[in-house]
Design a protein around this motif. Structure first.
Motif, PDB file in Angstrom:
ATOM      1  N   LEU A  70       0.838  -1.208   0.000  1.00 52.95           N
ATOM      2  CA  LEU A  70       0.000   0.000   0.000  1.00 52.95           C
ATOM      3  C   LEU A  70       0.873   1.258   0.000  1.00 52.95           C
ATOM      4  N   GLY A  71       1.956   1.228   0.766  1.00 58.14           N
ATOM      5  CA  GLY A  71       2.858   2.377   0.819  1.00 58.14           C
ATOM      6  C   GLY A  71       3.528   2.647  -0.516  1.00 58.14           C
ATOM      7  N   THR A  72       3.926   1.575  -1.206  1.00 67.36           N
ATOM      8  CA  THR A  72       4.560   1.737  -2.521  1.00 67.36           C
ATOM      9  C   THR A  72       3.582   2.320  -3.535  1.00 67.36           C
ATOM     10  N   LEU A  73       2.336   1.849  -3.515  1.00 68.16           N
ATOM     11  CA  LEU A  73       1.317   2.389  -4.424  1.00 68.16           C
ATOM     12  C   LEU A  73       1.076   3.869  -4.141  1.00 68.16           C
ATOM     13  N   ALA A  74       1.020   4.249  -2.856  1.00 69.20           N
ATOM     14  CA  ALA A  74       0.843   5.659  -2.497  1.00 69.20           C
ATOM     15  C   ALA A  74       2.034   6.491  -2.974  1.00 69.20           C
ATOM     16  N   PHE A  75       3.245   5.954  -2.809  1.00 67.56           N
ATOM     17  CA  PHE A  75       4.461   6.646  -3.255  1.00 67.56           C
ATOM     18  C   PHE A  75       4.422   6.897  -4.763  1.00 67.56           C
ATOM     19  N   ILE A  76       4.036   5.878  -5.522  1.00 68.03           N
ATOM     20  CA  ILE A  76       3.977   6.012  -6.989  1.00 68.03           C
ATOM     21  C   ILE A  76       2.965   7.079  -7.390  1.00 68.03           C
ATOM     22  N   LEU A  77       1.812   7.123  -6.709  1.00 68.83           N
ATOM     23  CA  LEU A  77       0.795   8.127  -7.012  1.00 68.83           C
ATOM     24  C   LEU A  77       1.288   9.532  -6.688  1.00 68.83           C
ATOM     25  N   ILE A  78       1.898   9.705  -5.521  1.00 68.34           N
ATOM     26  CA  ILE A  78       2.358  11.027  -5.091  1.00 68.34           C
ATOM     27  C   ILE A  78       3.485  11.543  -5.981  1.00 68.34           C
ATOM     28  N   THR A  79       4.338  10.643  -6.471  1.00 68.77           N
ATOM     29  CA  THR A  79       5.432  11.052  -7.363  1.00 68.77           C
ATOM     30  C   THR A  79       5.005  11.054  -8.836  1.00 68.77           C
ATOM     31  N   ILE A 123       9.024  18.171   6.519  1.00 69.17           N
ATOM     32  CA  ILE A 123      10.267  18.452   5.796  1.00 69.17           C
ATOM     33  C   ILE A 123       9.994  18.588   4.299  1.00 69.17           C
ATOM     34  N   ALA A 124       9.079  17.762   3.764  1.00 68.08           N
ATOM     35  CA  ALA A 124       8.711  17.886   2.346  1.00 68.08           C
ATOM     36  C   ALA A 124       8.121  19.259   2.065  1.00 68.08           C
ATOM     37  N   LEU A 125       7.277  19.759   2.968  1.00 68.25           N
ATOM     38  CA  LEU A 125       6.665  21.087   2.805  1.00 68.25           C
ATOM     39  C   LEU A 125       7.733  22.174   2.819  1.00 68.25           C
ATOM     40  N   ILE A 126       8.684  22.063   3.754  1.00 67.64           N
ATOM     41  CA  ILE A 126       9.752  23.070   3.840  1.00 67.64           C
ATOM     42  C   ILE A 126      10.606  23.047   2.573  1.00 67.64           C
ATOM     43  N   ILE A 127      10.941  21.845   2.082  1.00 70.72           N
ATOM     44  CA  ILE A 127      11.751  21.736   0.864  1.00 70.72           C
ATOM     45  C   ILE A 127      11.020  22.329  -0.331  1.00 70.72           C
ATOM     46  N   GLN A 269      17.481   8.537  -3.780  1.00 71.91           N
ATOM     47  CA  GLN A 269      16.968   9.271  -4.940  1.00 71.91           C
ATOM     48  C   GLN A 269      18.091   9.674  -5.893  1.00 71.91           C
ATOM     49  N   LEU A 270      19.250  10.011  -5.341  1.00 72.14           N
ATOM     50  CA  LEU A 270      20.393  10.348  -6.177  1.00 72.14           C
ATOM     51  C   LEU A 270      20.895   9.125  -6.946  1.00 72.14           C
ATOM     52  N   ILE A 271      20.967   7.984  -6.260  1.00 73.52           N
ATOM     53  CA  ILE A 271      21.400   6.759  -6.936  1.00 73.52           C
ATOM     54  C   ILE A 271      20.388   6.353  -8.003  1.00 73.52           C
ATOM     55  N   LEU A 272      19.100   6.453  -7.664  1.00 76.94           N
ATOM     56  CA  LEU A 272      18.049   6.110  -8.619  1.00 76.94           C
ATOM     57  C   LEU A 272      18.106   7.027  -9.840  1.00 76.94           C
ATOM     58  N   SER A 273      18.412   8.298  -9.612  1.00 70.80           N
ATOM     59  CA  SER A 273      18.567   9.240 -10.731  1.00 70.80           C
ATOM     60  C   SER A 273      19.687   8.787 -11.657  1.00 70.80           C
ATOM     61  N   LYS A 274      20.767   8.270 -11.061  1.00 66.87           N
ATOM     62  CA  LYS A 274      21.884   7.770 -11.860  1.00 66.87           C
ATOM     63  C   LYS A 274      21.469   6.546 -12.673  1.00 66.87           C
ATOM     64  N   LYS A 282      14.755  17.284  -9.240  1.00 66.82           N
ATOM     65  CA  LYS A 282      13.991  18.349  -9.894  1.00 66.82           C
ATOM     66  C   LYS A 282      12.574  17.919 -10.254  1.00 66.82           C
ATOM     67  N   GLU A 283      12.438  16.736 -10.834  1.00 64.83           N
ATOM     68  CA  GLU A 283      11.143  16.274 -11.338  1.00 64.83           C
ATOM     69  C   GLU A 283      10.962  14.790 -11.039  1.00 64.83           C
ATOM     70  N   PRO A 284      10.004  14.425 -10.268  1.00 67.96           N
ATOM     71  CA  PRO A 284       8.897  15.242  -9.738  1.00 67.96           C
ATOM     72  C   PRO A 284       9.263  16.121  -8.546  1.00 67.96           C
ATOM     73  N   GLY A 285      10.515  16.035  -8.080  1.00 67.92           N
ATOM     74  CA  GLY A 285      10.960  16.887  -6.979  1.00 67.92           C
ATOM     75  C   GLY A 285      11.222  16.099  -5.718  1.00 67.92           C
ATOM     76  N   LEU A 286      12.255  16.504  -4.986  1.00 65.44           N
ATOM     77  CA  LEU A 286      12.610  15.830  -3.743  1.00 65.44           C
ATOM     78  C   LEU A 286      11.478  15.918  -2.723  1.00 65.44           C
ATOM     79  N   HIS A 287      10.743  17.025  -2.738  1.00 65.03           N
ATOM     80  CA  HIS A 287       9.638  17.173  -1.788  1.00 65.03           C
ATOM     81  C   HIS A 287       8.559  16.125  -2.017  1.00 65.03           C
ATOM     82  N   ARG A 288       8.310  15.772  -3.290  1.00 64.40           N
ATOM     83  CA  ARG A 288       7.285  14.759  -3.582  1.00 64.40           C
ATOM     84  C   ARG A 288       7.727  13.365  -3.149  1.00 64.40           C
TER      85      ARG A 288
END
Length: 453
Positions: A70-79, A123-127, A269-274, A282-288
């Motif tokens: 459920l958490g992974t599905l929510a993560f995919i939707l939010i990103t 922290i996501a809101l602040i970022i 996220q940096l490794i995944l970007s690589k 940047k996209e969808p953004g670290l905050h997301r």
């Protein structure tokens, strides 16, 4: 005075070869048969580690699987379906959850997990408003590396005890042999296995250890035979299963650890970007992505599962297979939810002998500690610099020594790892010679990778 060189995140994350084009890109939908096979592959890669955490802290492995899906599905939707990641059980919270379970039962641990998820949201809101550089200035490698070492080594005695002792808590050579067989098998798969097998050494080690435990007669298979195919897990639900009461003990045990796991999230996220060849900062953004991680943790808290984190094992599968489709990760999440309701699978997990999990844990907890050491090495932390020596020394001794700070109001206690993380952050901020994070560190790192993709 010499001007301090800005910290480069590139030194933290390491290098991944990106010379090959993807077989399936992020938004590509696989064929049905291919989809199922690839999703099962991701399910297996996270399975061993995800069920180990609830096994160690006394939570339900079935709910751990359901909440991870459920958490992974929510993560995919939010990103926005742009980040192919799987979220499993976090090892960073093992000690805090065990302490809360002993003091106030599963309800206290779930309240703490919920609070940790809220920290992610804040922290996501602040970022989203202020950018990301402040968080990396707050949590540089000299703070995060030693804290990760503490996370791994603080549970070392638990792993050894599980490996050596029988159910009565006394030393048993028979049980220790099971742990050693499991450990050796896991090491062999880690070092010598090729392709996908090299990504699932934990699961492979558990299977080999379980077979050996069957042979020597310490597995009771009757619960599996008696279990129904469909069973409703014992969900731990606020206001239904337990009364919600937030205390300072819960807050100070769980919230500081969230700050460290957020740093781990940024690294992933940096490794995944690589790996994927996209700039996820940047996209969808670290905050997301941080919000997605926090939402997964909150979902887990509402059903009785452990806190969640993005899994390096699944990033490894992406790198090896070059299949980056979010549909494949979503498929793995759906399968995890289904598995959580299959009674025979849950019963089978619960029949795994303690020394099997102990054997796996010896390597796994050591790897966690070593990854903190690797962060310090890769970041080229200079321990001739007394500042670095002081920060790391304080974190290690406070964290591993189990120090407790009792404040003279509201019965607040800050313990072990949480206290070590807080002191590390404070020392980094107040001691002279702090290195700033460069303004374009993410852009340089990801853009360089995209040129080679």
């Amino acid at each position: 005075m010499k001007k301090a060189k800005p910290i480069k995140i590139k030194k933290i994350t390491g290098e991944i070869n990106m010379n090959n084009k993807p077989i399936l890109d992020v938004s590509d939908k696989p064929r049905p048969a291919q989809w199922l096979t690839l999703s099962i592959q991701h399910l297996f890669s996270m399975f061993g580690a995800t069920i180990l955490v609830p096994y160690l802290v006394g939570l339900s492995p079935a709910i751990a699987l359901i909440s991870s899906g459920l958490g992974t599905l929510a993560f995919i939707l939010i990103t926005k379906g742009k980040v192919p990641a799987y979220l499993g059980s976090s090892f960073a919270y093992i000690i805090p959850i065990k302490l809360l379970n002993e003091a106030g039962g599963p309800g206290a641990a779930m309240i703490g997990t919920f609070l940790a998820g809220l920290v992610y949201g804040i922290i996501a809101l602040i970022i989203s408003k202020a950018g990301y550089r402040w968080i990396m200035n707050l949590l540089p490698p000299i703070v995060v590396g030693p804290v990760i070492i503490v996370i791994g080594l603080s549970v070392a005695s638990t792993a050894v005890g599980m490996a050596m002792n029988n159910p009565a808590g006394k030393y048993s050579m028979l049980h220790f042999s099971v742990a050693l067989v499991t450990l050796v098998a896991t090491i062999i798969f880690s070092i010598f296995a090729k392709k996908i097998l090299s990504i699932i050494p934990i699961l492979a080690g558990i299977i080999i250890g379980y077979i050996y435990a069957l042979i020597v007669g310490i597995v009771d298979f009757q619960p599996v035979l008696k279990a129904d195919w469909f069973e409703m897990p014992d969900f731990v639900i606020p206001f239904v299963t337990y009364k919600v009461k937030i205390t300072w003990d819960i807050f100070w045990l769980m919230v500081p650890v969230a700050v460290v796991t957020i740093s781990e999230h940024i690294g992933h996220q940096l490794i995944l970007s690589k790996v994927v060849g996209r700039d996820y900062i940047k996209e969808p953004g670290l905050h997301r992505s941080i919000l997605g991680d926090g939402t997964a943790t909150i979902i887990s808290a509402l059903v009785g599962g452990p806190p969640k984190t993005t899994y390096g094992e699944n990033i490894g599968v992406l790198a090896i297979t070059r299949v980056y489709s979010v549909y494949v990760l979503a498929g793995a999440a759906v399968l995890a939810v289904i598995f959580g309701f299959v009674g025979k699978i849950t019963a089978l997990i619960q029949t795994i002998p303690t020394p099997v999990m102990g054997g796996v844990s010896i390597l796994l907890f050591g790897i966690i500690a070593s990854s903190g050491l690797r962060m310090l090495v890769d970041s080229k932390i200079d321990f001739d610099d007394k500042r670095n020596l002081v920060i790391s020394s304080v974190i290690l001794v406070i964290g591993l020594g189990g120090a407790i700070l009792k404040l003279p109001f509201k019965d607040i206690q800050i313990q072990g790892m949480a206290l070590a993380a807080i002191l590390g952050v404070v020392l980094n901020l107040i001691l002279p010679g702090r290195q700033p994070v460069s303004d374009n560190m993410f852009e340089e790192d990801v853009n360089e990778n995209q040129k080679t993709a």
